[in-house]
Design a protein around this motif. Structure first.
Motif, mmCIF file in Angstrom:
data_model
loop_
_atom_site.group_PDB
_atom_site.id
_atom_site.type_symbol
_atom_site.label_atom_id
_atom_site.label_comp_id
_atom_site.label_asym_id
_atom_site.label_seq_id
_atom_site.Cartn_x
_atom_site.Cartn_y
_atom_site.Cartn_z
ATOM 1 N N LEU A 184 25.945 -77.429 -87.545
ATOM 2 C CA LEU A 184 26.258 -76.900 -88.870
ATOM 3 C C LEU A 184 27.047 -77.837 -89.789
ATOM 4 N N PHE A 188 26.506 -78.843 -93.820
ATOM 5 C CA PHE A 188 27.512 -78.551 -94.846
ATOM 6 C C PHE A 188 27.599 -79.706 -95.839
ATOM 7 N N VAL A 293 33.202 -71.530 -94.266
ATOM 8 C CA VAL A 293 32.217 -71.432 -95.335
ATOM 9 C C VAL A 293 32.424 -70.166 -96.162
ATOM 10 N N TYR A 376 23.566 -70.248 -92.948
ATOM 11 C CA TYR A 376 24.357 -70.427 -94.171
ATOM 12 C C TYR A 376 24.050 -69.336 -95.197
#
Length: 406
Positions: A184, A188, A293, A376
């Motif tokens: 991940l 990002f 996030v 996401y």
């Protein structure tokens, strides 16, 4: 149904062709600080500002790396202890004495957070006020979890001086060790570069503005010109807010000059990546990355339900439709749909691969971008849900549900 699915896939493919070919070359990972030549004729005065809240565990590494910068000019570090409960200040003082740099470190006890400020920016403001007595040419805003390469500050200053920039910022290499980090964290960075193409950020004629808060060098004159940190005191995405304030000031000043020639050294910013300076902040689990996030995803959308719906639809169309088309095309025996979907999937893999290579991850993670994007997308939706429930913006024991309520 076949016609609808094929139409969606062709739209997705067209978007990817536009992103790869015409969206600021965001995927190329070619804006890097380490290519900067560090030779300077004059040496500006620099003061680093480090907001620290319960960072005792990391300071022996991060603060040490900051105090041991090879910058030959005047350099002082102002660490603002933001009401820590883990003896952050004592650890910082111990680090400075251990490397014989006690006179270079100035520890400030943070005052109670006033209304209308985020915790980090209030700490930064206090550090800047204390550092101003040194009349610095530049403030170096950095985080307490950043391990600096010895030449990081020299390269930042050289970049600013040589290219006459108001602000230089680098997105440091984020930690990428655990499975979830490898899955991940590169994404990002990829999504951030897609949102703010670095080439557009670095073009003074393009309004796109962004920065990375872990490592920002800003000229004192530029900070004073925009009105100081207080102009962004409520911002949760403070780095990009600061970059926007600096870059927009050029446009406002030029309009005030009746469209005369551009004013030098105003509103010029640069943003790139660093291969050597890195963050030590661990994200060992899906939950920790999820919370990181979720904290600002809905903020990035200006708390707009319409932008949220558009973002969710866009993520599905761009990242998920190609995979779905491959599956449906194979199941239905419609090879036009399957091959078109595969082409879109390969195109997004091609765009993502440079970021995967930058983070030295396996090629298979590049093919996983649709699954990553799905996660996401869920994080973005959860960010909105938390905001509506009054739980948004949580960080370091503080919750900022909405800038209007700060």
């Amino acid at each position: 149904m076949d016609v609808i699915v094929l139409g969606l896939m062709l739209l997705s493919l067209t978007i990817w062709l536009g992103l790869v070919g015409f969206w600021g070359q965001f995927w190329r990972v070619d804006q890097q600080l380490e290519v900067t030549e560090t030779q300077l004729q004059s040496l500006p005065v620099v003061c680093a500002i480090v907001p620290a809240r319960n960072e005792a565990q990391l300071l022996p590494t991060t603060l040490r790396s900051l105090l041991l910068q090879d910058y030959p000019g005047s350099f002082n570090v102002f660490l603002v202890d933001d009401r820590s409960t883990d003896q952050t200040a004592n650890f910082a003082e111990g680090v400075a004495h251990a490397i014989a740099k006690p006179q270079q470190l100035h520890i400030i006890s943070g005052e109670l957070l006033p209304n209308g400020w985020s915790g980090k920016l209030w700490a930064v403001e206090q550090g800047i006020m204390s550092a101003s007595k040194f009349a610095p040419d530049y403030f170096f805003l950095t985080d307490a979890d950043i391990a600096h390469d010895p030449g990081n500050l020299s390269r930042l200053v050289a970049k600013a001086v040589q290219e006459d920039l108001d602000m230089v910022s680098v997105m440091v290499r984020l930690r990428c060790e655990s499975f979830w980090e490898k899955l991940l964290i590169p994404a990002f960075v990829f999504f951030f570069q897609k949102l703010y193409p670095f080439r557009w950020v670095n073009n003074p004629n393009n309004p796109t503005a962004a920065a990375a808060g872990g490592s920002i060098l800003i000229a004192r004159e530029a900070l004073e010109r925009i009105g100081g940190i207080q102009v962004i005191r409520q911002a949760l995405i403070d780095d990009c807010a600061l970059a926007k304030a600096v870059k927009q000031k050029k446009k406002a000043d030029q309009q005030g000059k009746n469209n005369q020639s551009p004013i030098p050294n105003q509103g010029r910013i640069w943003l790139g990546l660093s291969t050597l300076t890195h963050s030590l902040r661990p994200y060992d689990s899906l939950a920790t990355i999820w919370d990181m996030v979720v904290r600002t995803a809905y903020t990035q959308l200006n708390y707009s339900p319409l932008l949220l719906l558009g973002t969710l639809a866009g993520m599905i169309l761009i990242y998920l439709v190609p995979v779905v088309c491959v599956i449906l095309g194979v199941v239905w025996g419609n090879w036009a749909i399957a091959l078109t979907g595969l082409l879109g999937w390969l195109l997004m893999t091609f765009a993502y691969y440079p970021t995967i290579r930058f983070y030295k991850c396996s090629l298979w993670f590049a093919f996983s971008l649709p699954a990553i994007a799905f996660l996401y997308t869920l994080m973005t939706l959860d960010s909105a849900l938390r905001h509506w429930q009054g739980r948004g913006g949580a960080w370091k024991g503080r919750v900022y549900p909405n800038p209007d309520n700060l």
